[in-house]
Scaffold this motif. Structure first.
Motif, mmCIF file in Angstrom:
data_model
loop_
_atom_site.group_PDB
_atom_site.id
_atom_site.type_symbol
_atom_site.label_atom_id
_atom_site.label_comp_id
_atom_site.label_asym_id
_atom_site.label_seq_id
_atom_site.Cartn_x
_atom_site.Cartn_y
_atom_site.Cartn_z
ATOM 1 N N THR A 256 1.064 -1.107 0.022
ATOM 2 C CA THR A 256 -0.100 0.001 0.039
ATOM 3 C C THR A 256 0.762 1.235 -0.114
ATOM 4 O OG1 THR A 256 -1.553 -1.218 1.389
ATOM 5 C CG2 THR A 256 -2.144 0.742 1.364
ATOM 6 N N TYR A 257 2.081 1.225 0.801
ATOM 7 C CA TYR A 257 2.700 2.254 0.783
ATOM 8 C C TYR A 257 4.124 1.642 0.950
ATOM 9 C CZ TYR A 257 -1.003 4.779 2.747
ATOM 10 O OH TYR A 257 -2.265 5.428 2.966
ATOM 11 N N ILE A 258 5.444 2.475 0.315
ATOM 12 C CA ILE A 258 6.868 2.056 0.386
ATOM 13 C C ILE A 258 7.369 3.129 1.160
ATOM 14 C CG2 ILE A 258 6.793 0.802 -1.561
ATOM 15 C CD1 ILE A 258 8.113 3.170 -2.953
ATOM 16 N N VAL A 259 8.308 2.780 2.299
ATOM 17 C CA VAL A 259 9.238 3.700 2.853
ATOM 18 C C VAL A 259 10.351 3.543 2.610
ATOM 19 C CG1 VAL A 259 10.023 4.153 5.365
ATOM 20 C CG2 VAL A 259 7.572 3.266 5.111
ATOM 21 N N VAL A 260 10.875 5.004 2.095
ATOM 22 C CA VAL A 260 12.356 5.078 1.628
ATOM 23 C C VAL A 260 12.997 5.987 2.382
ATOM 24 C CG1 VAL A 260 13.681 5.185 -0.321
ATOM 25 C CG2 VAL A 260 11.527 4.326 -0.828
ATOM 26 N N GLY A 261 14.254 5.722 3.072
ATOM 27 C CA GLY A 261 14.830 6.459 3.723
ATOM 28 C C GLY A 261 16.413 6.996 3.202
ATOM 29 N N ARG A 262 17.553 6.556 3.415
ATOM 30 C CA ARG A 262 18.631 6.918 3.127
ATOM 31 C C ARG A 262 18.719 6.838 1.495
ATOM 32 N NH1 ARG A 262 21.468 2.202 6.766
ATOM 33 N NH2 ARG A 262 19.237 1.308 6.139
ATOM 34 N N PRO A 263 18.180 6.079 0.640
ATOM 35 C CA PRO A 263 18.365 6.310 -1.070
ATOM 36 C C PRO A 263 17.812 7.683 -1.400
ATOM 37 C CG PRO A 263 17.664 4.016 -0.492
ATOM 38 C CD PRO A 263 17.594 4.775 0.588
ATOM 39 N N ILE A 264 16.926 8.435 -0.457
ATOM 40 C CA ILE A 264 16.600 9.563 -0.780
ATOM 41 C C ILE A 264 17.032 10.657 0.295
ATOM 42 C CG2 ILE A 264 14.644 11.168 -0.472
ATOM 43 C CD1 ILE A 264 12.593 9.070 -1.411
ATOM 44 N N ILE A 265 17.274 10.437 1.508
ATOM 45 C CA ILE A 265 17.694 11.655 2.201
ATOM 46 C C ILE A 265 19.272 11.715 2.232
ATOM 47 C CG2 ILE A 265 15.949 11.469 3.908
ATOM 48 C CD1 ILE A 265 17.556 10.300 5.825
ATOM 49 N N ALA A 266 19.827 10.542 1.801
ATOM 50 C CA ALA A 266 21.303 10.775 1.812
ATOM 51 C C ALA A 266 21.972 10.910 0.097
ATOM 52 C CB ALA A 266 22.142 9.480 2.372
ATOM 53 N N ALA A 267 20.805 11.332 -0.507
ATOM 54 C CA ALA A 267 21.205 11.436 -2.099
ATOM 55 C C ALA A 267 21.773 13.054 -2.087
ATOM 56 C CB ALA A 267 19.821 11.352 -2.855
ATOM 57 N N PRO A 268 22.473 13.345 -3.085
ATOM 58 C CA PRO A 268 22.934 14.740 -3.230
ATOM 59 C C PRO A 268 21.853 15.373 -3.465
ATOM 60 C CG PRO A 268 24.118 13.228 -4.811
ATOM 61 C CD PRO A 268 22.971 12.615 -3.881
ATOM 62 N N ASP A 269 20.704 15.356 -4.225
ATOM 63 C CA ASP A 269 19.619 15.998 -4.601
ATOM 64 C C ASP A 269 18.164 15.015 -3.981
ATOM 65 O OD1 ASP A 269 17.482 17.343 -5.373
ATOM 66 O OD2 ASP A 269 18.281 17.697 -7.600
ATOM 67 N N PRO A 270 18.028 15.193 -2.735
ATOM 68 C CA PRO A 270 16.715 14.241 -2.461
ATOM 69 C C PRO A 270 15.459 14.384 -3.163
ATOM 70 C CG PRO A 270 17.834 15.527 -0.509
ATOM 71 C CD PRO A 270 18.377 16.086 -1.869
ATOM 72 N N ARG A 271 15.285 15.711 -3.695
ATOM 73 C CA ARG A 271 13.947 15.744 -4.334
ATOM 74 C C ARG A 271 14.071 15.070 -5.680
ATOM 75 N NH1 ARG A 271 8.876 18.582 -4.049
ATOM 76 N NH2 ARG A 271 8.002 18.362 -6.033
ATOM 77 N N ALA A 272 15.262 15.076 -6.277
ATOM 78 C CA ALA A 272 15.546 14.512 -7.650
ATOM 79 C C ALA A 272 15.306 12.813 -7.376
ATOM 80 C CB ALA A 272 16.616 14.752 -8.234
ATOM 81 N N ALA A 273 15.962 12.329 -6.420
ATOM 82 C CA ALA A 273 16.077 10.887 -5.979
ATOM 83 C C ALA A 273 14.384 10.499 -5.582
ATOM 84 C CB ALA A 273 16.769 10.757 -4.801
ATOM 85 N N ALA A 274 13.736 11.424 -5.044
ATOM 86 C CA ALA A 274 12.192 11.126 -4.896
ATOM 87 C C ALA A 274 11.362 10.794 -5.983
ATOM 88 C CB ALA A 274 11.686 12.006 -3.698
ATOM 89 N N GLU A 275 11.743 11.733 -6.789
ATOM 90 C CA GLU A 275 11.003 11.964 -8.014
ATOM 91 C C GLU A 275 11.387 10.667 -9.159
ATOM 92 O OE1 GLU A 275 10.378 16.730 -8.759
ATOM 93 O OE2 GLU A 275 12.168 15.856 -9.459
#
Ligand code: C5P
Length: 231
Positions: free
Chosen positions: A205-224
């Motif tokens: 129903t939902y996925i939880v993502v932490g480090r692959p987004i928050i530790a990325a150089p551009d978190p918004r681009a990683a989330a997108e």
């Protein structure tokens, strides 16, 4: 992407609020876990709730039923959207959590952690659990459902089996998201992983993502990049 929950696993409220600001519109909600909550306390939850964010308070309560019921009551008073307990605390404890939530002014979704996504079969065996992670997670999911909880946290590798066992209306939240769009960093501790689109295709129903987004150089681009992968 409503189904993407970002784990704000940082150590200050300022960093968490800055991340939340940069991710609004692409993340469906934010997860506050033990690192951030221990550092900042309930004020960070209130600050996010005040800004209109859906907050998943991931403190994995695991205690006697009366204490867990009190903790769920406090979480509901903070205005969290979702809160969790450990299914291994047993059905009486989970029932106490569900009953308390249902009496709250605004009822939070209450889910149970089945088997931590970092646990392998050998790690489970060390704790005296002789079932495989898949068998144990499915068994605990059924127990959580019978106790009146709304869903579970499980690894993406167990989603399909839990979906079959617990039906379409059961909420399944899956951390342990890794793959080309969510690369593992150095020293990563997740064991039972899958890619974001695979987890959703399997029934999360939902996925939880932490480090692959928050530790990325551009978190918004990683989330997108992750949001674009919806199946
Ligand atoms: O950084 P990463 O993507 O591994 O973040 C996953 C998040 O989900 C972490 O905050 C972790 O505490 C949480 N979590 C988990 N496995 C569970 C329950 C919660 O990884 N079973």
């Amino acid at each position: 992407m409503d189904q993407l929950l970002v784990a704000l696993d940082v150590d200050t409220g300022d960093r968490a609020l800055a991340l939340a600001k940069s991710l609004r519109g692409v993340a469906g909600g934010f997860k506050v876990g033990s690192r951030l909550f221990t550092a900042e306390g309930p004020s960070i939850v209130r600050a996010l709730v005040e800004q209109g964010d859906k907050v998943f308070l991931d403190l994995k309560f695991h205690d006697i039923p009366n204490t867990v019921a009190g903790a769920v009551e406090s979480a509901a008073a903070l205005g969290v959207w979702m809160v969790n307990v450990h299914a291994s605390g047993g059905s009486e404890m989970m029932r106490a959590a569900a009953d308390t939530a249902s009496r709250a002014h605004t009822r939070p979704i209450v889910i149970a952690v089945t088997v931590l996504t970092s646990m392998t079969e050998a790690a489970l065996d060390e704790t005296g659990v002789l079932l495989s992670p898949l068998e144990q997670a499915t068994k605990l999911a059924a127990l959580a459902q019978e106790a009146g909880l709304d869903g579970v946290v499980a690894s993406p590798q167990e989603v399909a089996a839990i979906r079959r066992r617990c039906g379409d209306r059961f909420t399944i939240v899956t951390p342990g998201i890794r793959g080309a769009a969510a690369p593992a960093g150095q020293g990563d501790d997740q064991a039972r992983t899958r890619g974001p689109a695979e987890a959703i295709a399997a029934g999360a129903t939902y996925i939880v993502v932490g480090r692959p987004i928050i530790a990325a150089p551009d978190p918004r681009a990683a989330a997108e990049a992750i949001a674009r992968l919806r199946p």
